[in-house]
Design an enzyme around this catalytic site. Structure first.
Site, PDB file in Angstrom:
ATOM      1  N   ARG A 137       3.974  -1.281  -0.161  1.00 13.08           N
ATOM      2  CA  ARG A 137       4.951  -0.883  -1.169  1.00 13.08           C
ATOM      3  C   ARG A 137       4.958  -1.937  -2.274  1.00 13.08           C
ATOM      4  NH1 ARG A 137      10.126  -1.320   1.073  1.00 13.08           N
ATOM      5  NH2 ARG A 137      10.499  -3.120  -0.267  1.00 13.08           N
ATOM      6  N   GLU A 156       7.337  -7.715  -6.325  1.00  8.36           N
ATOM      7  CA  GLU A 156       6.510  -8.205  -5.224  1.00  8.36           C
ATOM      8  C   GLU A 156       5.686  -7.061  -4.665  1.00  8.36           C
ATOM      9  OE1 GLU A 156       9.158  -9.699  -2.250  1.00  8.36           O
ATOM     10  OE2 GLU A 156      10.097  -7.770  -1.874  1.00  8.36           O
ATOM     11  N   ASN A 158       4.434  -5.684  -0.949  1.00  4.05           N
ATOM     12  CA  ASN A 158       4.754  -5.817   0.477  1.00  4.05           C
ATOM     13  C   ASN A 158       3.625  -5.277   1.335  1.00  4.05           C
ATOM     14  OD1 ASN A 158       7.845  -6.519   0.250  1.00  4.05           O
ATOM     15  ND2 ASN A 158       7.493  -4.802  -1.141  1.00  4.05           N
ATOM     16  N   SER A 163       9.742  -0.596   4.521  1.00  6.49           N
ATOM     17  CA  SER A 163      10.788   0.279   5.063  1.00  6.49           C
ATOM     18  C   SER A 163      11.267   1.280   4.035  1.00  6.49           C
ATOM     19  CB  SER A 163      11.965  -0.563   5.564  1.00  6.49           C
ATOM     20  OG  SER A 163      12.499  -1.349   4.514  1.00  6.49           O
ATOM     21  N   LYS A 337       3.974 -14.704  -1.253  1.00  4.08           N
ATOM     22  CA  LYS A 337       4.328 -14.897  -2.658  1.00  4.08           C
ATOM     23  C   LYS A 337       3.346 -15.847  -3.357  1.00  4.08           C
ATOM     24  CE  LYS A 337       8.021 -12.388  -2.023  1.00  4.08           C
ATOM     25  NZ  LYS A 337       7.843 -12.130  -0.589  1.00  4.08           N
ATOM     26  N   LYS A 410      11.142 -18.343  -4.984  1.00  6.53           N
ATOM     27  CA  LYS A 410      10.839 -17.489  -3.832  1.00  6.53           C
ATOM     28  C   LYS A 410       9.996 -18.240  -2.803  1.00  6.53           C
ATOM     29  CE  LYS A 410      10.805 -13.016  -6.254  1.00  6.53           C
ATOM     30  NZ  LYS A 410      10.049 -11.755  -6.421  1.00  6.53           N
ATOM     31  N   GLU A 414       9.743 -12.238   3.768  1.00  5.91           N
ATOM     32  CA  GLU A 414      10.129 -10.862   3.495  1.00  5.91           C
ATOM     33  C   GLU A 414      11.531 -10.634   4.059  1.00  5.91           C
ATOM     34  OE1 GLU A 414       8.199  -9.127   1.669  1.00  5.91           O
ATOM     35  OE2 GLU A 414       6.441 -10.426   1.788  1.00  5.91           O
ATOM     36  N   GLY A 415      12.146  -9.507   3.657  1.00  5.10           N
ATOM     37  CA  GLY A 415      13.377  -9.094   4.304  1.00  5.10           C
ATOM     38  C   GLY A 415      14.660  -9.335   3.523  1.00  5.10           C
TER      39      GLY A 415
END
Length: 528
Positions: A137, A156, A158, A163, A337, A410, A414-415
């Site tokens: 994504r 970003e 992913n 999700s 990142k 950053k 993730e999350g």
């Protein structure tokens, strides 16, 4: 700021209180009926069978987004899919950028553990499966600086546990339902018409990617009765987003699935020798020694998911098997990142995409935002002049201090909930140990459209709050995500496709955009 005559600051249209109440009732009912659901807070970590559910947080109105920017995001997804596939297959590059000998893994223990485990498997010849599978994504915001321009900028990319693919389809369907059932939102806006609400087939698209991995496994000698393993978090409240994929795999592709947490896999998983076949024997299942075709991670992206060496050992055991991993460790590392930042260097994208046209690469590069590493030490890599300073801090850190008001920092995480924004940056830099600077990147903040509002409906609850208390109008920011998948290995792309989209809308005063962390709501697109 306008797109095709659209005034973002005038959104959403005004509704009478009784119309708003009708809209909330219709939206929450449709969400519950269609499976736009979470498990309620406090769900036990041992994940018993669900006995109740609440609707996910949602937006009453779709989010306005320029038609041309939406089209561009869809068109370049295949280029991004190919780019990150090529990165994952470039071992020397990942060793240099993310490794524990000379890259980020030296100072980020989590990244270092993953890299060291992967390197040990490589060095001992225990990589049994050459194919990688990625469900991706790419997330974007609309950049509207004061010069009046409007461009698409990437937040970003992913590569693990992407999700809300399933729930993004359900919220798009919900907004179409509201359009039809309320006579185009009570005739409140000429923009609210069916042709401006694009359809979204993310469930079928993501399942198609998983099915492609399953088919590739069988074609290379795997059992036709093998199953796809969903590696999930304990007490997962976003379980319904995952279940829709399981149902699509079963009903459309006749592929069965099995769910296990990392903790369960410590004892339930085994890799046969010398075949390297992965088998799982769930504790409470009558089935034993289930052969696994694809390992699909909906977990494993945060350090706290590996509380002891046994969890890392389990991850590496799965990585060593013949099952196709979604993602492999190198593909997970490619989503760091630091990789995103390094891709801004001159000529690097072209190196990974030699078969793409310059116009395709230019379209990709136009989505890049200004980024640099806190450890960068030259004017060339930092990207602009930094005032002289007698301190021993690298230029990248000094530039972040001087320009903090327009930046976000950053880490390789993730999350959601991990970034450091604007006014918090100077104090954070004061507390950051110098050796950890390499693990952080600075990114110029994207300047989103001003004055856009939305009606945000909180996640359902069991306290039966009044309808008027469940919806809040606020100034908002909407983030667009484009889904894709790729199956690749040994230098070749076996399959790749753009498969759908997601919108997450958050209050303007919220810096994070992760729906599962409680900062935003699910939304869909209104093309303008």
């Amino acid at each position: 700021m306008s797109a095709a005559g659209f005034d973002f600051a005038a959104w959403p249209p005004q509704l009478a209180p009784e119309q708003l109440e009708i809209l909330i009732q219709k939206a929450t009912s449709k969400a519950l009926i269609s499976g736009l659901l979470y498990l309620p807070p406090g769900y036990p970590l041992d994940s018993p069978p669900p006995q109740a559910a609440i609707h996910a947080p949602l937006s009453l109105f779709p989010a306005p987004f320029p038609r041309e920017s939406f089209k561009l995001a869809q068109e370049i997804q295949s280029v991004y899919d190919t780019l990150y596939a090529q990165i994952a297959m470039d071992t020397p590059f990942l060793d240099e950028v993310m490794g524990a000998d000379q890259g980020v893994g030296r100072v980020d223990e989590f990244i270092g553990e993953l890299w060291r485990g992967w390197k040990e498997l490589r060095d001992s010849g225990r990589i049994s499966q050459p194919l990688h599978l990625g469900l991706f994504r790419s997330d974007y915001l609309l950049h509207t600086p004061e010069d009046g321009s409007s461009t698409l900028k990437q937040v970003e990319f992913n590569t693990i546990s992407v999700s809300f693919g399933s729930l993004s389809q359900r919220i798009a369907e919900l907004h179409r339902h509201l359009l039809l059932s309320t006579n185009a939102y009570f005739g409140s806006s000429p923009h609210l018409k069916p042709e401006n609400l694009p359809k979204n087939g993310t469930i079928a698209g993501l399942a198609k990617g998983l099915a492609a991995g399953h088919a590739a496994y069988i074609s290379s000698g795997g059992s036709p009765t093998s199953k796809i393993l969903f590696v999930v978090q304990p007490g997962e409240r976003n379980v319904f987003d995952q279940r829709w994929l399981e149902y699509e795999l079963l009903e459309t592709h006749n592929i069965h699935s099995v769910r296990q947490t990392f903790k369960e896999l410590i004892t339930s998983s085994s890799v046969d020798s010398p075949s390297s076949l992965l088998h799982v024997s769930p504790k409470d299942s009558p089935e034993r020694d289930i052969e696994i075709s694809v390992v699909y991670y909906r977990s494993g992206y945060m350090p706290n998911e590996y509380p002891s060496p046994e969890y890392y050992e389990t991850r590496f055991r799965l990585e060593s098997s013949k099952a196709i991993k979604c993602p492999t460790i190198p593909l997970q590392l490619a989503g760091g990142k630091k990789v995103q930042q390094v891709l801004g260097r001159k000529g690097l994208v072209e190196r990974f995409l030699p078969n793409h046209s310059q116009s395709q690469i230019d379209d990709l590069r136009k989505t890049f935002m200004d980024m640099w590493g806190l450890d960068e030490g030259s004017q060339t890599t930092v990207g602009s002049q930094v005032s002289e300073d007698a301190s021993s801090e690298p230029l990248g850190t000094r530039k972040a201090r001087q320009e903090y008001a327009s930046l976000v920092l950053k880490p390789q995480r993730e999350g959601g909930g991990n970034n450091v924004y604007k006014e918090d940056i100077p104090a954070f830099l004061d507390s950051l140990p110098p050796q950890e600077r390499e693990a952080w990147i600075a990114m110029r903040l994207i300047e989103v459209p001003k004055g856009v509002k939305g009606w945000l409906v909180r996640a359902g609850s069991l306290d039966f709050a009044a309808t008027s208390e469940r919806a809040v109008q606020a100034e908002v920011v909407s983030e667009l995500g484009i889904f894709g998948w790729a199956l690749f290995g040994e230098g070749k792309i076996a399959g790749e496709e753009e498969v759908g989209w997601l919108v997450r809308t958050k209050g303007k005063d919220s810096n994070e955009g992760g729906v599962a962390t409680g900062f935003s709501v699910l939304d869909s697109v209104l093309l303008v």
